[in-house]
Design a protein around this motif. Structure first.
Motif, PDB file in Angstrom:
ATOM      1  N   UNK A 189       0.856  -1.193   0.000  1.00  0.00           N
ATOM      2  CA  UNK A 189       0.000   0.000   0.000  1.00  0.00           C
ATOM      3  C   UNK A 189       0.888   1.237   0.000  1.00  0.00           C
ATOM      4  N   UNK A 190       0.283   2.363  -0.338  1.00  0.00           N
ATOM      5  CA  UNK A 190       1.002   3.639  -0.347  1.00  0.00           C
ATOM      6  C   UNK A 190       2.218   3.559  -1.256  1.00  0.00           C
ATOM      7  N   UNK A 191       1.936   3.101  -2.499  1.00  0.00           N
ATOM      8  CA  UNK A 191       3.012   2.993  -3.481  1.00  0.00           C
ATOM      9  C   UNK A 191       3.369   4.383  -3.965  1.00  0.00           C
ATOM     10  N   UNK A 192       4.654   4.739  -3.881  1.00  0.00           N
ATOM     11  CA  UNK A 192       5.110   6.072  -4.262  1.00  0.00           C
ATOM     12  C   UNK A 192       6.368   5.963  -5.124  1.00  0.00           C
ATOM     13  N   UNK A 193       6.396   6.796  -6.188  1.00  0.00           N
ATOM     14  CA  UNK A 193       7.584   6.865  -7.030  1.00  0.00           C
ATOM     15  C   UNK A 193       8.402   8.086  -6.680  1.00  0.00           C
ATOM     16  N   UNK A 194       9.710   7.997  -6.891  1.00  0.00           N
ATOM     17  CA  UNK A 194      10.566   9.142  -6.590  1.00  0.00           C
ATOM     18  C   UNK A 194      10.251  10.309  -7.538  1.00  0.00           C
ATOM     19  N   UNK A 195      10.639  11.474  -7.110  1.00  0.00           N
ATOM     20  CA  UNK A 195      10.389  12.673  -7.912  1.00  0.00           C
ATOM     21  C   UNK A 195      11.259  12.699  -9.152  1.00  0.00           C
ATOM     22  N   UNK A 196      12.448  12.151  -9.069  1.00  0.00           N
ATOM     23  CA  UNK A 196      13.373  12.183 -10.190  1.00  0.00           C
ATOM     24  C   UNK A 196      13.633  10.759 -10.688  1.00  0.00           C
ATOM     25  N   UNK A 197      13.932  10.690 -11.964  1.00  0.00           N
ATOM     26  CA  UNK A 197      14.241   9.391 -12.585  1.00  0.00           C
ATOM     27  C   UNK A 197      15.689   8.993 -12.259  1.00  0.00           C
ATOM     28  N   UNK A 198      15.923   7.704 -12.178  1.00  0.00           N
ATOM     29  CA  UNK A 198      17.285   7.198 -11.946  1.00  0.00           C
ATOM     30  C   UNK A 198      18.087   7.159 -13.241  1.00  0.00           C
ATOM     31  N   UNK A 199      17.443   6.788 -14.343  1.00  0.00           N
ATOM     32  CA  UNK A 199      18.096   6.679 -15.646  1.00  0.00           C
ATOM     33  C   UNK A 199      17.014   6.683 -16.704  1.00  0.00           C
ATOM     34  N   UNK A 200      17.411   6.461 -17.917  1.00  0.00           N
ATOM     35  CA  UNK A 200      16.454   6.443 -19.016  1.00  0.00           C
ATOM     36  C   UNK A 200      15.498   5.271 -18.853  1.00  0.00           C
ATOM     37  N   UNK A 201      14.245   5.548 -18.574  1.00  0.00           N
ATOM     38  CA  UNK A 201      13.229   4.509 -18.399  1.00  0.00           C
ATOM     39  C   UNK A 201      13.256   3.843 -17.052  1.00  0.00           C
ATOM     40  N   UNK A 202      14.029   4.307 -16.083  1.00  0.00           N
ATOM     41  CA  UNK A 202      14.124   3.664 -14.765  1.00  0.00           C
ATOM     42  C   UNK A 202      13.743   4.686 -13.695  1.00  0.00           C
ATOM     43  N   UNK A 203      12.987   4.159 -12.718  1.00  0.00           N
ATOM     44  CA  UNK A 203      12.522   5.011 -11.633  1.00  0.00           C
ATOM     45  C   UNK A 203      12.387   4.183 -10.371  1.00  0.00           C
ATOM     46  N   UNK A 204      12.675   4.763  -9.226  1.00  0.00           N
ATOM     47  CA  UNK A 204      12.632   4.061  -7.946  1.00  0.00           C
ATOM     48  C   UNK A 204      11.258   4.231  -7.310  1.00  0.00           C
ATOM     49  N   UNK A 205      10.733   3.129  -6.730  1.00  0.00           N
ATOM     50  CA  UNK A 205       9.440   3.120  -6.058  1.00  0.00           C
ATOM     51  C   UNK A 205       9.623   2.593  -4.644  1.00  0.00           C
ATOM     52  N   UNK A 206       8.735   3.053  -3.767  1.00  0.00           N
ATOM     53  CA  UNK A 206       8.638   2.541  -2.397  1.00  0.00           C
ATOM     54  C   UNK A 206       7.179   2.285  -2.082  1.00  0.00           C
ATOM     55  N   UNK A 207       6.943   1.308  -1.137  1.00  0.00           N
ATOM     56  CA  UNK A 207       5.576   0.991  -0.737  1.00  0.00           C
ATOM     57  C   UNK A 207       5.603   0.447   0.674  1.00  0.00           C
ATOM     58  N   UNK A 208       4.460   0.518   1.337  1.00  0.00           N
ATOM     59  CA  UNK A 208       4.314   0.032   2.715  1.00  0.00           C
ATOM     60  C   UNK A 208       3.592  -1.304   2.684  1.00  0.00           C
ATOM     61  N   UNK A 209       4.088  -2.255   3.515  1.00  0.00           N
ATOM     62  CA  UNK A 209       3.466  -3.572   3.594  1.00  0.00           C
ATOM     63  C   UNK A 209       2.249  -3.483   4.497  1.00  0.00           C
ATOM     64  N   UNK A 210       1.074  -3.810   3.920  1.00  0.00           N
ATOM     65  CA  UNK A 210      -0.183  -3.694   4.660  1.00  0.00           C
ATOM     66  C   UNK A 210      -0.629  -5.047   5.183  1.00  0.00           C
ATOM     67  N   UNK A 211      -1.523  -4.991   6.165  1.00  0.00           N
ATOM     68  CA  UNK A 211      -2.086  -6.186   6.807  1.00  0.00           C
ATOM     69  C   UNK A 211      -1.002  -7.044   7.481  1.00  0.00           C
ATOM     70  N   UNK A 212       0.053  -6.452   7.986  1.00  0.00           N
ATOM     71  CA  UNK A 212       1.124  -7.168   8.675  1.00  0.00           C
ATOM     72  C   UNK A 212       0.701  -7.438  10.106  1.00  0.00           C
ATOM     73  N   UNK A 260       9.976   8.349 -17.626  1.00  0.00           N
ATOM     74  CA  UNK A 260      11.429   8.564 -17.531  1.00  0.00           C
ATOM     75  C   UNK A 260      12.127   8.247 -18.841  1.00  0.00           C
ATOM     76  N   UNK A 261      11.376   7.876 -19.900  1.00  0.00           N
ATOM     77  CA  UNK A 261      11.997   7.548 -21.175  1.00  0.00           C
ATOM     78  C   UNK A 261      12.230   8.823 -21.964  1.00  0.00           C
ATOM     79  N   UNK A 262      13.368   8.939 -22.583  1.00  0.00           N
ATOM     80  CA  UNK A 262      13.702  10.133 -23.382  1.00  0.00           C
ATOM     81  C   UNK A 262      12.964  10.089 -24.719  1.00  0.00           C
ATOM     82  N   UNK A 263      12.593  11.292 -25.257  1.00  0.00           N
ATOM     83  CA  UNK A 263      11.922  11.374 -26.554  1.00  0.00           C
ATOM     84  C   UNK A 263      12.184  12.748 -27.134  1.00  0.00           C
ATOM     85  N   UNK A 264      11.897  12.904 -28.467  1.00  0.00           N
ATOM     86  CA  UNK A 264      12.086  14.164 -29.189  1.00  0.00           C
ATOM     87  C   UNK A 264      10.772  14.924 -29.274  1.00  0.00           C
ATOM     88  N   UNK A 265      10.823  16.250 -29.079  1.00  0.00           N
ATOM     89  CA  UNK A 265       9.628  17.089 -29.218  1.00  0.00           C
ATOM     90  C   UNK A 265       9.993  18.424 -29.862  1.00  0.00           C
TER      91      UNK A 265
END
Length: 280
Positions: A189-212, A260-265
């Motif tokens: 539960x409470x799945x959250x992604x970091x504000x910044x990307x780690x690399x191209x197409x990669x991002x860090x997530x955290x979550x809380x274990x529920x019903x423990x 977090x994936x790079x693209x042209x615009x």
């Protein structure tokens, strides 16, 4: 003086059945040879005496002639006897020397034989001692090898039993943990992604274990609870942490993060770099 030199008995002469009888057969001692044997001379003198007795008394000249012949024969006989004794003594000395030499050689052979037997016996005893030592060492090596093999088999059997027991225990723990998680219906539960990307197409997530629940091992439950991020299921987080304020939280790195994936615009079409260059 009436007997012949070859027939008289002498204490040093070899006996027929003595030690030198065989040698005396092959090499007989030379007997003195006179020009006229003594018995022939005696016979002639006896005949002359009988003839003179029956024919008459011989003259003084005849007596003198007979005595001269007798004296000459006696002297010749003594010379021949002395020569025979010298030859016999020389031959006996030679034979005695040969016998002594043969005895010395026989004694040396006996001594050498005894020395060879003693040396062979000593070498045989040493060889037997070495063989006994080698056999004892071989038996000791075989015994130690059997002991090591038995010890190795015993340790191997105990280690196999420990491994089997550990695997059984581990499997029971996993089964119990799975059953507990199923009963507890754990989820993230409470799945959250970091504000910044780690690399191209990669991002860090955290979550809380529920019903423990308190009966569960929080860190083990975190390690074996899966999550789905952007359509991809991860069996376990890369790390777990137990915080007092936010509970047990897991951390993941998602590789398919589109934001977090790079693209042209803002693509703009401009003029050519040079007339007829083919580049724009």
């Amino acid at each position: 003086m009436s007997s012949e030199p070859g027939q008289e008995s002498h204490p040093d002469s070899p006996r027929p059945n003595g030690r030198h009888s065989r040698r005396s057969r092959s090499r007989s001692v030379d007997k003195p040879h006179t020009r006229c044997p003594i018995w022939v001379t005696m016979l002639l003198l006896t005949l002359v005496g009988f003839v003179g007795f029956y024919t008459g008394q011989p003259s003084e000249s005849e007596h003198n002639h007979i005595r001269e012949r007798w004296e000459a024969e006696r002297q010749n006989h003594e010379i021949e006897v002395e020569k025979w004794h010298k030859d016999r003594d020389a031959r006996l000395a030679q034979e005695t020397g040969e016998i002594d030499r043969f005895k010395r050689e026989e004694h040396n052979l006996v001594v050498r034989k005894q020395e060879m037997i003693a040396d062979y016996t000593l070498k045989e005893e040493r060889w037997l001692q070495k063989m006994d030592s080698y056999q004892a060492k071989e038996k000791d090596i075989i015994r130690r090898q059997e002991e090591m093999e038995n010890l190795y088999h015993a340790k191997e059997q105990a280690w196999r039993q420990k491994i089997a027991s550990f695997e059984d225990e581990w499997q029971r723990m996993i089964d119990n943990e799975n059953r507990k998680r199923e009963r507890a219906r754990l989820y993230w539960d409470d799945i959250q992604g970091d504000e910044y990307c780690l690399a191209n197409g990669r991002k860090k997530y955290t979550a809380r274990l529920a019903n423990l629940t308190p009966s569960l091992d929080s860190m083990e439950a975190c390690k074996f609870t899966s999550i789905t991020l952007n359509g991809v299921t991860y069996d376990r987080p890369i790390s777990c942490e137990n915080t007092r304020s936010h509970g047990v939280r897991g951390h993941w790195i998602a590789d398919n993060e589109g934001i977090c994936a790079a693209y042209w615009e803002y693509v703009k079409i401009k003029e050519c770099t040079a007339p007829q260059s083919g580049y724009r």
